[in-house]
Scaffold this active site. Structure first.
Site, PDB file in Angstrom:
ATOM      1  CB  CYS A   1      -0.958   0.007   1.184  1.00 27.07           C
ATOM      2  SG  CYS A   1      -2.006  -1.451   1.206  1.00 27.07           S
TER       3      CYS A   1
ATOM      4  CG  HIS B   1      -3.177   3.353   2.023  1.00 24.38           C
ATOM      5  ND1 HIS B   1      -3.704   2.937   0.815  1.00 24.38           N
ATOM      6  CD2 HIS B   1      -3.251   2.287   2.865  1.00 24.38           C
ATOM      7  CE1 HIS B   1      -4.079   1.668   0.930  1.00 24.38           C
ATOM      8  NE2 HIS B   1      -3.819   1.258   2.151  1.00 24.38           N
TER       9      HIS B   1
ATOM     10  CG  ASN C   1      -6.699  -0.876   1.492  1.00 22.51           C
ATOM     11  OD1 ASN C   1      -5.997  -0.528   0.546  1.00 22.51           O
ATOM     12  ND2 ASN C   1      -6.199  -1.284   2.639  1.00 22.51           N
TER      13      ASN C   1
HETATM   14  O1  UT7 Z   1      -3.773  -1.336   3.535  1.00 21.13           O
HETATM   15  C1  UT7 Z   1      -2.843  -1.530   4.552  1.00 21.13           C
HETATM   16  C2  UT7 Z   1      -3.292  -0.895   5.751  1.00 21.13           C
HETATM   17  N1  UT7 Z   1      -4.390  -1.646   6.358  1.00 21.13           N
HETATM   18  C3  UT7 Z   1      -5.045  -1.085   7.315  1.00 21.13           C
HETATM   19  O2  UT7 Z   1      -4.780   0.057   7.598  1.00 21.13           O
HETATM   20  C4  UT7 Z   1      -6.049  -1.870   8.114  1.00 21.13           C
HETATM   21  C5  UT7 Z   1      -5.899  -1.524   9.553  1.00 21.13           C
HETATM   22  N2  UT7 Z   1      -6.860  -2.155  10.436  1.00 21.13           N
HETATM   23  C6  UT7 Z   1      -8.153  -1.812  10.447  1.00 21.13           C
HETATM   24  O3  UT7 Z   1      -8.579  -1.001   9.645  1.00 21.13           O
HETATM   25  C7  UT7 Z   1      -9.048  -2.408  11.514  1.00 21.13           C
HETATM   26  O4  UT7 Z   1      -8.263  -3.092  12.451  1.00 21.13           O
HETATM   27  C8  UT7 Z   1     -10.109  -3.373  10.928  1.00 21.13           C
HETATM   28  C9  UT7 Z   1     -11.145  -2.569  10.144  1.00 21.13           C
HETATM   29  C10 UT7 Z   1      -9.465  -4.391  10.031  1.00 21.13           C
HETATM   30  C11 UT7 Z   1     -10.842  -4.077  12.079  1.00 21.13           C
HETATM   31  O5  UT7 Z   1     -11.410  -3.152  12.959  1.00 21.13           O
HETATM   32  P1  UT7 Z   1     -11.252  -3.370  14.529  1.00 21.13           P
HETATM   33  O6  UT7 Z   1     -11.968  -2.273  15.177  1.00 21.13           O
HETATM   34  O7  UT7 Z   1      -9.777  -3.517  14.817  1.00 21.13           O
HETATM   35  O8  UT7 Z   1     -12.041  -4.704  14.752  1.00 21.13           O
HETATM   36  P2  UT7 Z   1     -11.547  -6.078  15.386  1.00 21.13           P
HETATM   37  O9  UT7 Z   1     -10.647  -6.779  14.436  1.00 21.13           O
HETATM   38  O10 UT7 Z   1     -11.070  -5.842  16.763  1.00 21.13           O
HETATM   39  O11 UT7 Z   1     -12.913  -6.873  15.466  1.00 21.13           O
HETATM   40  C12 UT7 Z   1     -13.935  -6.453  16.361  1.00 21.13           C
HETATM   41  C13 UT7 Z   1     -15.119  -7.387  16.224  1.00 21.13           C
HETATM   42  C14 UT7 Z   1     -14.760  -8.871  16.332  1.00 21.13           C
HETATM   43  O12 UT7 Z   1     -15.795  -9.532  17.036  1.00 21.13           O
HETATM   44  P3  UT7 Z   1     -15.583  -9.941  18.575  1.00 21.13           P
HETATM   45  O13 UT7 Z   1     -14.388 -10.827  18.576  1.00 21.13           O
HETATM   46  O14 UT7 Z   1     -15.349  -8.644  19.287  1.00 21.13           O
HETATM   47  O15 UT7 Z   1     -16.861 -10.605  18.902  1.00 21.13           O
HETATM   48  C15 UT7 Z   1     -14.788  -9.330  14.906  1.00 21.13           C
HETATM   49  O16 UT7 Z   1     -15.096 -10.696  14.776  1.00 21.13           O
HETATM   50  O17 UT7 Z   1     -15.719  -7.205  14.936  1.00 21.13           O
HETATM   51  C16 UT7 Z   1     -15.921  -8.478  14.329  1.00 21.13           C
HETATM   52  N3  UT7 Z   1     -15.829  -8.368  12.883  1.00 21.13           N
HETATM   53  C17 UT7 Z   1     -16.884  -8.201  12.065  1.00 21.13           C
HETATM   54  N4  UT7 Z   1     -18.197  -8.101  12.305  1.00 21.13           N
HETATM   55  C18 UT7 Z   1     -19.007  -7.912  11.251  1.00 21.13           C
HETATM   56  C19 UT7 Z   1     -14.700  -8.396  12.137  1.00 21.13           C
HETATM   57  N5  UT7 Z   1     -15.007  -8.241  10.839  1.00 21.13           N
HETATM   58  C20 UT7 Z   1     -16.347  -8.113  10.773  1.00 21.13           C
HETATM   59  C21 UT7 Z   1     -17.253  -7.922   9.707  1.00 21.13           C
HETATM   60  N6  UT7 Z   1     -18.567  -7.843   9.992  1.00 21.13           N
HETATM   61  N7  UT7 Z   1     -16.842  -7.829   8.421  1.00 21.13           N
END
Ligand code: UT7
Length: 325
Positions: free
Chosen positions: A119, A252, A282
């Site tokens: 990225c 980005h 993204n």
């Molecule tokens: O391109 C390179 C750069 N990439 C990035 O910058 C990505 C950086 N990371 C992020 O943008 C975020 O970490 C994410 C968007 C990927 C995830 O957001 P988060 O707030 O860190 O969520 P999390 O991974 O902590 O997940 C929270 C909850 C989980 O459920 P539990 O374990 O709390 O019950 C996940 O299972 O959200 C759940 N979850 C979803 N729920 C509905 C994860 N994906 C989904 C989904 N739909 N698609």
């Protein structure tokens, strides 16, 4: 020899197939996986993304974006003497996507190669092109970011498959007696290879390892916010500028929360941040030139303004470019 390089024209290309979050909900439901529009919008800011159809490759999107950039610059492809494509989704293992783009543009002879910095690829590629122009090795370069990340997604992994999309953006970078690109600041730290990767590779006619995208989202998030602030401050210092000189931040486009966090740290209001993540998702190396082109065509970005481009991604890689548009 010219002292500087500057952007002479921008272009972009999105494949026509657009999937809203509701479309992703249906797609994942077919696999028994639950997701919802509220989660995606609240956690990422993404509302839609574009996916290519079968038979369409990064070189197709990249060549189309390049044609638009050439048109905007008022130039013919024959005038180009360097092509750099930033991509992590090349058409083939080799040759480079840049060589294929060159052929699709109907030209031959100039150097063409890919840059692989995920990225951060576009800020890396722009920095390389700027250096080659300032060294007198090129006068008119096409710098392209092009990706078909939909091909790398695991549609059984809801934590990643809703985040990415396909697209391309391009600029024509030309030698100039006035600046242009003011400064760049690039970095990599390979100890973080595992937090964002596609671990598969080709071996003996087979794919070894998992050829789909793996991401530890929270680890990437935390690293991204910190390094983006550092790169922004470093590039401003190199150029002898301050945050107050920035007309537009073009980060980005991965997550609106990361973008808002960076803007806050630079004391920039969100109306100085170009945001396309809501409509494109993204698109990795394509996201910055795509966002740039959209803001130029919308009349937001105007000649003479100061832009900060910032990339962050797999590697771990990150970097920033400050330029006069
Ligand atoms: O391109 C390179 C750069 N990439 C990035 O910058 C990505 C950086 N990371 C992020 O943008 C975020 O970490 C994410 C968007 C990927 C995830 O957001 P988060 O707030 O860190 O969520 P999390 O991974 O902590 O997940 C929270 C909850 C989980 O459920 P539990 O374990 O709390 O019950 C996940 O299972 O959200 C759940 N979850 C979803 N729920 C509905 C994860 N994906 C989904 C989904 N739909 N698609």
């Amino acid at each position: 020899m010219s002292l500087y390089s500057r952007i002479l024209g921008t272009g972009s290309c999105l494949p026509p197939r657009r999937l809203t979050n509701a479309d992703m909900v249906s797609l994942l439901a077919q696999r028994g996986i639950e997701t919802n529009d509220e989660w995606i919008v609240e956690r990422t800011g993404i509302r839609a993304r574009h996916f290519v159809d079968e038979g369409v490759f990064s070189s197709d999107l990249g060549a189309q974006a390049a044609r638009q950039a050439l048109l905007a610059a008022g130039m013919a492809a024959e005038q180009i003497d360097l092509i750099i494509v930033a991509t992590s989704t090349p058409d083939m293992v080799f040759p480079s996507t840049a060589a294929i783009v060159q052929h699709k543009l109907g030209i031959a002879g100039c150097p063409a190669f890919d840059v692989q910095a995920v990225c951060s690829g576009f800020v890396y590629a722009l920095t390389v092109a700027d250096a080659m122009i300032r060294a007198g090795n090129a006068r008119k370069a096409l710098v392209i970011g092009s990706e078909v990340f939909s091909r790398l997604l695991d549609f059984n992994d809801r934590t990643t498959c809703v985040l990415f999309g396909d697209g391309a953006g391009a600029v024509v970078l030309g030698a100039s007696d006035t600046p242009g690109i003011l400064a760049s600041d690039l970095h990599a730290d390979g100890q973080h290879v595992g937090i964002l990767c596609v671990p598969g590779h080709v071996n003996g006619g087979q794919i070894m390892g998992d050829p789909v995208l793996k991401m530890d989202g929270q680890a990437v998030f935390k690293l991204a916010v910190g390094v983006l602030e550092q790169a922004a401050k470093a590039v401003l210092a190199k150029a002898g500028k301050t945050e107050a000189d920035i007309d537009w931040l073009i980060p980005h486009q991965a997550n609106i929360r990361i973008m808002a966090g960076t803007a806050r740290k630079l004391k920039l209001p969100m109306d100085k941040v170009v945001v396309t993540v809501d409509q494109h998702g993204n698109t990795s190396a394509a996201s910055i030139p795509l966002a740039l082109d959209h803001a130029v065509r919308a009349g937001q970005i105007r000649p003479g303004q100061t832009l900060m481009l910032e990339g962050v991604g797999g590697g771990f890689t990150w970097g920033a470019v400050l330029l006069n548009f």
